[in-house]
Design an enzyme around this catalytic site. Structure first.
Site, PDB file in Angstrom:
ATOM      1  CG  HIS A 136      -1.519   1.383   1.466  1.00 51.69           C
ATOM      2  ND1 HIS A 136      -2.645   1.837   0.818  1.00 51.69           N
ATOM      3  CD2 HIS A 136      -1.112   2.415   2.261  1.00 51.69           C
ATOM      4  CE1 HIS A 136      -2.911   3.086   1.198  1.00 51.69           C
ATOM      5  NE2 HIS A 136      -1.990   3.459   2.074  1.00 51.69           N
ATOM      6  CG  HIS A 141       0.963   6.706   0.283  1.00 51.81           C
ATOM      7  ND1 HIS A 141       0.134   7.809   0.417  1.00 51.81           N
ATOM      8  CD2 HIS A 141       0.424   5.744   1.054  1.00 51.81           C
ATOM      9  CE1 HIS A 141      -0.866   7.511   1.244  1.00 51.81           C
ATOM     10  NE2 HIS A 141      -0.722   6.258   1.633  1.00 51.81           N
ATOM     11  CD  GLU A 182      -4.068   6.809   2.621  1.00 57.88           C
ATOM     12  OE1 GLU A 182      -3.126   6.726   3.413  1.00 57.88           O
ATOM     13  OE2 GLU A 182      -4.169   6.056   1.629  1.00 57.88           O
ATOM     14  CB  SER A 201      -2.956   0.263  -2.920  1.00 55.20           C
ATOM     15  OG  SER A 201      -3.661   0.924  -1.880  1.00 55.20           O
TER      16      SER A 201
END
Ligand code: HBI
Ligand code: FE
Length: 291
Positions: A136, A141, A182, A201
């Protein structure tokens, strides 16, 4: 009798989420040599599956940089990614044992150091994990940290977080992080695209966020975001759409202290209903589902 610190050999490692090896700033070493062939294979499978969903769904800035994570058949070495990332935007990837306290997290972002969890989900957790793992954090990110404007936004977010800490305003900032970093969407001439790591993700949410008629997709508005609670373990009922990362950076550049004062005591806003005058972006015409 002082207890000797526990040390782990090359092949062993502390249990998931244990912080025995973390330093005062909560960073630790990645210990790349400890990853097993099964872990490398699991990472490679996750990457192969998600990358198939990127074209036509992930934003251009993500697609332009995702290859900079390095080889796709194994868990990347953080120091190799940092070498490329430093050159691009002055950021680096640092290893952490898992979620870290807000103040430590904001402090690292403020220094352009992105914390990446060292552990990887188990094969039986393939489709969903509650806490962020190395897949993730790296896949979701890190690619956008190669984009200069987004890279500046993330550092500004860290600095803002340190200021918010003193103002008991972390809940507001957690919402801003959630609805942008996010779960953020961006509007493009070819339709909506995803830039939020939690969506990028996720095996199912990237399609849902862009094409499902269920959620509302609201134009990014800072006060609306700061007052709108989010869902932790369900697909979102609301997504917020920016026109550009410049817009995101500009909206969050000013000092938030007056804003916190203004919002203090104001009621939360619904994440599953629109307010008067709000409009929802239409979903994308169904994107071709990945084969
Ligand atoms: N720690 N390692 C890690 N990764 C995160 O994404 C993270 C965190 N601690 C706190 C946190 N995120 C959230 O509370 C942010 O809203 C600050
Ligand atoms: Fe995340």
């Amino acid at each position: 009798m002082p207890v000797a610190p526990v040390t782990y050999g090359a092949s062993e490692r502390p249990p998931r989420g244990s912080y025995e090896e973390a330093r005062d700033d909560y960073t630790c070493d990645q210990h790349w040599e400890r990853y097993t062939p099964l872990e490398h294979a699991t990472y490679a499978r996750l990457l192969a599956r998600q990358i198939k969903q990127a074209p036509g769904q992930a934003c251009d800035e993500f697609i332009a940089s995702v290859d900079k994570l390095g080889p796709s058949d194994r868990i990347p070495r953080f120091d190799a990614i940092s070498t490329a990332l430093r050159q691009a935007t002055g950021w680096e990837v640092v290893a952490v044992p898992g979620l870290i306290p807000e103040h430590a997290f904001f402090s690292l972002l403020a220094e352009r150091r992105f914390p990446v969890t060292t552990w990887l989900r188990l094969p039986e957790e393939f489709d969903y994990i509650v806490e962020p793992d190395v897949f993730h954090d790296l896949y979701g990110h890190v690619p956008l940290l190669f984009d200069p404007v987004f890279a500046d936004y993330m550092q500004a977010f860290g600095r803002g977080g340190l200021k918010a800490h003193g103002l008991q305003a972390l809940e507001y900032l957690a919402r801003l992080y959630w609805y942008t970093v996010e779960f953020g969407l961006i509007s493009t001439p070819h339709g909506l695209r995803v830039y939020g790591a939690g969506v990028l993700s996720s095996v199912g949410e990237i399609h849902y966020a862009l094409t499902s008629p269920k959620p509302q997709r609201l134009a990014f508005d800072l006060k609306r975001v700061l007052l709108t609670p989010y869902k932790i373990d369900h697909y979102q009922s609301s997504y917020f759409v920016v026109d550009s990362f410049d817009q995101l950076f500009a909206a969050t550049a000013p000092d938030f202290a007056p804003l916190y004062a203004e919002l203090n005591g104001q009621a939360r806003l619904p994440n599953d209903a629109m307010l008067g005058g709000e409009r929802s972006y239409p979903p994308n015409i169904s994107n071709p589902r990945p084969n």
